[in-house]
Scaffold this active site. Structure first.
Site, PDB file in Angstrom:
ATOM      1  N   SER A  79      57.973  19.790  95.603  1.00 22.54           N
ATOM      2  CA  SER A  79      57.464  19.240  94.352  1.00 22.54           C
ATOM      3  C   SER A  79      58.627  18.786  93.453  1.00 22.54           C
ATOM      4  CB  SER A  79      56.565  20.267  93.668  1.00 22.54           C
ATOM      5  OG  SER A  79      55.815  19.690  92.627  1.00 22.54           O
TER       6      SER A  79
ATOM      7  N   ASP B 202      46.972  16.098  99.899  1.00 18.72           N
ATOM      8  CA  ASP B 202      47.971  16.144  98.835  1.00 18.72           C
ATOM      9  C   ASP B 202      47.664  15.115  97.752  1.00 18.72           C
ATOM     10  OD1 ASP B 202      50.386  16.628  97.475  1.00 18.72           O
ATOM     11  OD2 ASP B 202      51.432  16.945  99.365  1.00 18.72           O
TER      12      ASP B 202
ATOM     13  N   HIS C 159      48.917  20.086  98.022  1.00 14.13           N
ATOM     14  CA  HIS C 159      50.279  20.030  97.494  1.00 14.13           C
ATOM     15  C   HIS C 159      51.089  21.263  97.877  1.00 14.13           C
ATOM     16  CE1 HIS C 159      53.529  18.795  94.940  1.00 14.13           C
ATOM     17  NE2 HIS C 159      53.385  19.813  94.116  1.00 14.13           N
TER      18      HIS C 159
END
Length: 245
Positions: A7, A192, A222
């Site tokens: 991320s 995602d 994610h």
């Protein structure tokens, strides 16, 4: 070393590899944010109260088509098409409030911390959307998300300066990562919210003769390292072993 970032950590890891390529043997970017440019109509959609939609695509990765990618592509093809129609007035109101808070550097973690004794309930509501996870997995994800959200903020204080609403970078990495000079692996979840085509664009633009791969992990979003740890670990271990081969 092998540098792996998830991320926002993926965003920062990519910048580190650009600046110090001699210190990185392989770069693994797990659902990295801040890579693609915002869509041309993004600002207009923000004004209208629309959130950024996850892009659906069937484009092949520019390197080899892995079994994980094939499985993720098949799962995405089986998803029903989203219903048309704009957001309600209430949704627009809440969306605009969230965007205004973001531009003033009030992060989601700040919201959770401000909720006090109700903070875990907010996290449980968020994690409850991940219906493809087992109850045990949702509980573990909620505990993880709650812990990192209620602790004193650190890197999140820079989010508003680096990212626009929708997690689009103010300086998108797609225009900077063509200079990567280390083997690079991109990993995304099949469900995602981060657009995997950003990784594809980077791979096509890299000018150095380095190995690049893109994996899409099925049955994961994610947080693919939590939502499908088995497939995530298998890919990651395989990439680590490839270094020594």
């Amino acid at each position: 070393m092998t540098l792996c970032g998830h991320s926002f950590g993926g965003y920062m890891s990519a910048l580190y590899a650009l600046k110090y390529p001699d210190r990185v043997e392989k770069l693994v970017l797990v659902s990295p944010i801040g890579i693609p440019e915002a869509p041309p109509d993004f600002d207009e959609k923000l004004r209208q109260g629309y959130g950024p939609a996850r892009r659906r695509g069937r484009a092949s990765p520019p390197s080899e088509r892995t079994p994980e990618y094939e499985a993720a592509e098949a799962a995405e093809a089986a998803e029903p098409a989203s219903k048309s129609g704009g957001p309600s007035r209430t949704q627009i109101m809440w969306f605009r409030l969230a965007m205004n808070l973001w531009e003033r550097n009030f992060t989601p973690q700040w919201v959770v911390r401000s909720a006090g004794p109700f903070s875990r309930r907010l996290i449980d509501m968020y994690v409850g959307r991940f219906t493809w996870l087992s109850e045990l997995q949702r509980s573990a994800l909620a505990a993880y998300a709650h812990q990192i959200s209620v602790l004193p903020g650190s890197s999140e204080s820079a989010l508003g300066d680096i990212l626009r609403p929708g997690a689009f970078a103010r300086r998108p990495l797609v225009n900077r990562l063509h200079a990567l000079a280390v083997p690079t692996v991109f990993m995304y979840g099949a469900n995602d919210w981060v657009d995997f085509t950003g990784g594809e664009q980077v791979i096509r633009r890299i000018t150095a003769n380095v190995d690049t791969r893109l994996f899409r992990i099925p049955r994961a979003g994610h947080n693919l390292h939590l939502e499908n740890a088995a497939d995530f670990n298998r890919v990651l271990v395989g990439e680590m072993r490839a270094i020594s081969d």
